[in-house]
Design an enzyme around this catalytic site. Structure first.
Site, short mmCIF file in Angstrom:
data_model
loop_
_atom_site.label_atom_id
_atom_site.label_comp_id
_atom_site.label_asym_id
_atom_site.label_seq_id
_atom_site.Cartn_x
_atom_site.Cartn_y
_atom_site.Cartn_z
N VAL A 1 5.40 -0.70 2.67
CA VAL A 1 4.29 -0.85 3.62
C VAL A 1 3.21 -1.74 3.00
O VAL A 1 2.82 -1.56 1.85
CB VAL A 1 3.69 0.52 3.98
N GLY B 1 8.57 3.70 0.51
CA GLY B 1 9.42 4.86 0.75
C GLY B 1 10.88 4.50 0.67
O GLY B 1 11.25 3.39 0.25
N PHE C 1 12.89 3.95 3.08
CA PHE C 1 13.39 3.08 4.14
C PHE C 1 12.62 1.78 4.28
O PHE C 1 12.93 0.95 5.15
CB PHE C 1 13.36 3.82 5.48
N ASP D 1 10.46 15.97 8.77
CA ASP D 1 9.92 15.70 7.43
C ASP D 1 8.39 15.80 7.43
O ASP D 1 7.70 14.93 6.89
CB ASP D 1 10.36 14.32 6.94
N ILE E 1 0.82 -1.22 0.00
CA ILE E 1 0.00 0.00 0.00
C ILE E 1 0.85 1.26 0.00
O ILE E 1 0.33 2.37 -0.06
CB ILE E 1 -0.96 0.02 1.20
N GLY E 2 2.16 1.10 0.07
CA GLY E 2 3.03 2.27 0.05
C GLY E 2 4.49 1.86 0.02
O GLY E 2 4.84 0.74 0.41
#
Length: 353
Positions: free
Chosen positions: A29, A24, A26, A148, A21-22
């Site tokens: 997800v 990034g 690092f 951030d 679902i995501g």
């Protein structure tokens, strides 16, 4: 190793990994659901978000876990239910997993995009802004800086009593750090490069590599402006162009449209002083008129962490007065805003005024 299939990182003891679902810098997800036969139904919700990376490159995720453990207790920060190691589906590596609260409303960035670059209704922006301010107050009071804050790092959760409305929660603490409250130490330790997203960086981050609590407040002002207008805070085709504008000697400031309400414009201005010493704190912003009259998630929550300041402009605003006739703590929050606003009105340094 890139994660392309839902089970690349494997399933947990109590949960089954679903679709991604995501993603990034690092980790990736995934949605995850509890196994039917698990004995930990009271420990975990039925649906979670699992943030994963290979153990060999999971230092940032492990740091994020430690920070989230320190920040427990605020309903305006994403909740972490723990961490767990899993074995990849092909058995070739170990994965480190953060078990996080699932936010079905998506990100604030996605919500803004759905507006068609026209911005969100001010009534909706006020709700999200109050949530973010309260989350920042909790973070700063615990001695942390997010570094951030941006729309993509704000998640939306349906409210318990009204599924059509959302509570905004700060997420992604991978760049968060302990605040350096001593100014001399801050100057000594500022050699590291800035972190975060160029569009939301503060002038002191760009010029001096200093990112402390006021930098989060600058980013907050940029986020509120983005919510209200639907447009980028700075114009520029590259990150370099944006960085140059933020750090310009001419001391440029984002444009605030005059069609916004007086309260909205003033709130943004309170966040966007180029000099961080004059920026309002999260504690004071909680009582800004822009956030007045909001009761959708109840008025009983008040963060208990105290904020210590080393900024001359805000000296004396963080601690309750010792006067025996002082009012309750709740009253002191409103008084601190009025006092700070009175000082701002007398200053000629503010480029917007």
């Amino acid at each position: 190793m890139a994660a392309t299939k839902k089970n690349t990182y494997g399933d947990g003891v109590d949960w089954i990994r679903g679709s991604i679902i995501g993603k990034g810098g690092f980790g990736s997800v995934y949605a995850a659901t509890l196994k039917k036969n698990t004995e930990n139904k009271l420990r975990f919700p039925s649906v979670m978000a699992v943030k994963s990376s290979e153990v060999s490159v999971s230092t940032t995720l492990q740091k994020e876990m430690e920070i989230m453990s320190d920040l427990k207790g605020s309903p305006y920060l994403i909740e972490c239910f723990g961490h767990e190691a899993t074995i990849s589906s092909d058995g070739t590596f170990l994965a480190y997993n953060l078990l996080l609260e699932y936010c079905s409303g998506g990100t604030l960035g996605e919500r803004i995009k759905k507006s068609g670059d026209k911005g969100l209704p001010e009534s909706e922006v006020r709700v999200y802004t109050r949530c973010i301010v309260r989350g920042l107050y909790h973070m700063h009071g615990a001695g942390y800086v997010h570094c951030d804050i941006k729309p993509d790092n704000i998640l939306l959760v349906p409210q318990v009593n009204n599924s059509a409305s959302f509570t905004a929660k700060i997420c992604d603490f991978g760049l968060a750090k302990r605040e350096v409250r001593n100014f001399k130490k801050r100057r000594i330790t500022r050699g590291q490069n800035w972190q975060g997203t160029p569009m939301y960086l503060s002038p002191e981050a760009v010029r001096d590599n200093i990112q402390e609590a006021p930098s989060d407040i600058w980013a907050l002002g940029c986020v509120v402006l983005k919510m209200l207008t639907g447009k980028p805070v700075w114009e520029g085709d590259t990150a370099g162009e944006i960085i140059n504008k933020i750090g310009a000697e001419e001391e440029l400031l984002p444009d605030i449209p005059d069609y916004l309400s007086d309260e909205a414009m003033d709130f943004i201005k309170c966040c966007l002083w180029r000099n961080p010493s004059y920026r309002f704190t999260a504690q004071i912003l909680m009582d800004h008129p822009f956030l007045d009259g909001l009761t959708e998630d109840g008025d009983s929550y008040r963060p208990t962490a105290r904020v210590m300041f080393d900024r001359p402009f805000l000296d004396g605003l963080s601690e309750d007065d010792d006067d025996e006739d002082s009012d309750s703590e709740d009253d002191s929050f409103g008084d601190s805003y009025c006092f700070a606003k009175a000082i701002v009105d007398d200053l000629s340094l503010y480029s917007y005024m």
